[in-house]
Write an enzyme that holds these catalytic residues in place. Sequence first.
Site, PDB file in Angstrom:
ATOM      1  N   ASP A  36      21.782 -15.430 124.704  1.00  0.00           N
ATOM      2  CA  ASP A  36      20.490 -16.072 124.921  1.00  0.00           C
ATOM      3  C   ASP A  36      20.204 -17.140 123.866  1.00  0.00           C
ATOM      4  O   ASP A  36      20.893 -17.234 122.847  1.00  0.00           O
ATOM      5  CB  ASP A  36      19.374 -15.027 124.916  1.00  0.00           C
ATOM      6  N   LYS A  58      16.952 -19.736 127.848  1.00  0.00           N
ATOM      7  CA  LYS A  58      15.785 -20.033 128.672  1.00  0.00           C
ATOM      8  C   LYS A  58      14.684 -20.652 127.832  1.00  0.00           C
ATOM      9  O   LYS A  58      14.391 -20.188 126.737  1.00  0.00           O
ATOM     10  CB  LYS A  58      15.247 -18.755 129.335  1.00  0.00           C
ATOM     11  N   MET A 173       5.707 -14.908 121.595  1.00  0.00           N
ATOM     12  CA  MET A 173       5.740 -16.179 122.326  1.00  0.00           C
ATOM     13  C   MET A 173       4.360 -16.574 122.848  1.00  0.00           C
ATOM     14  O   MET A 173       4.184 -16.885 124.026  1.00  0.00           O
ATOM     15  CB  MET A 173       6.735 -16.095 123.487  1.00  0.00           C
TER      16      MET A 173
END
Length: 255
Positions: A36, A58, A173
């Site tokens: 990731d 992502k 986030m």
Amino acid sequence: MKDGIVYLVGAGPGDPKLITVYGLECIQKADVIAYDRLVNPKLLEFAKKDAELVYCGKLPGKHHLIQDEIHTLLVEKAQEGKIVTRLKGGDPFVFGRGAEEAEILKNHGIAYEIVPGITAGIAAPAYAGIPVTHRDFATSFALVTGHGREEKGQDFLNWSALATGIDTVAFYMSVGNIAYISKKLIENGRKPTTPVAVIEWGTTDQQRTITGQLEEIASIIEREGYHNPSMIIVGEVVNVREKIKWFEEQGLALS
């Protein structure tokens, strides 16, 4: 041909030395590593020379591989008899979609293991000198996503419970949504003067931290130009930072 195996591995919060011993072993023996965006690239240096490295990073609205494609990748590579390490930032079961990937593997009869990792919600504040629990200030702790699934909208959290029932809340986030988060916490009973810390790129050499009060933290973030990846810690434990902000004052003993 005998199917291979998939290891769903938590790579830790950023500092490559914080990966577990077992997690590192999974990297070293993998034929395929699907990693990731927030995985420290230094960890890939431990891979075999002939290992296949597949980036699965992502960003909001910008997915190199969508989740269904990642599922297909894991299944196909394992069915080829390969050892696959799915390398995720933090812990695979803490906002890492590890459970979804494990379920897909189970449905296809593929062997898999879950290798836990250190999550940023604990590690980033620790490097900033903030204990998420403390016998004088906090006996409860929650890990919360700063954004839910789009179809659920923004009111996906039990705001009243978070505001008054949990001592320390770690938001993942959530920099882009902090004005809304602050507003909902205050509306549901959290004191506007509650201490808040924002830790950007926690546990890495890019780490920086700002603090403020809940009612003002959104404007502070905007003024200082903080972005994700960041952890936002809400609670009285933030005040402990002034006494033990060890990482900024002395750095790591082993480099």
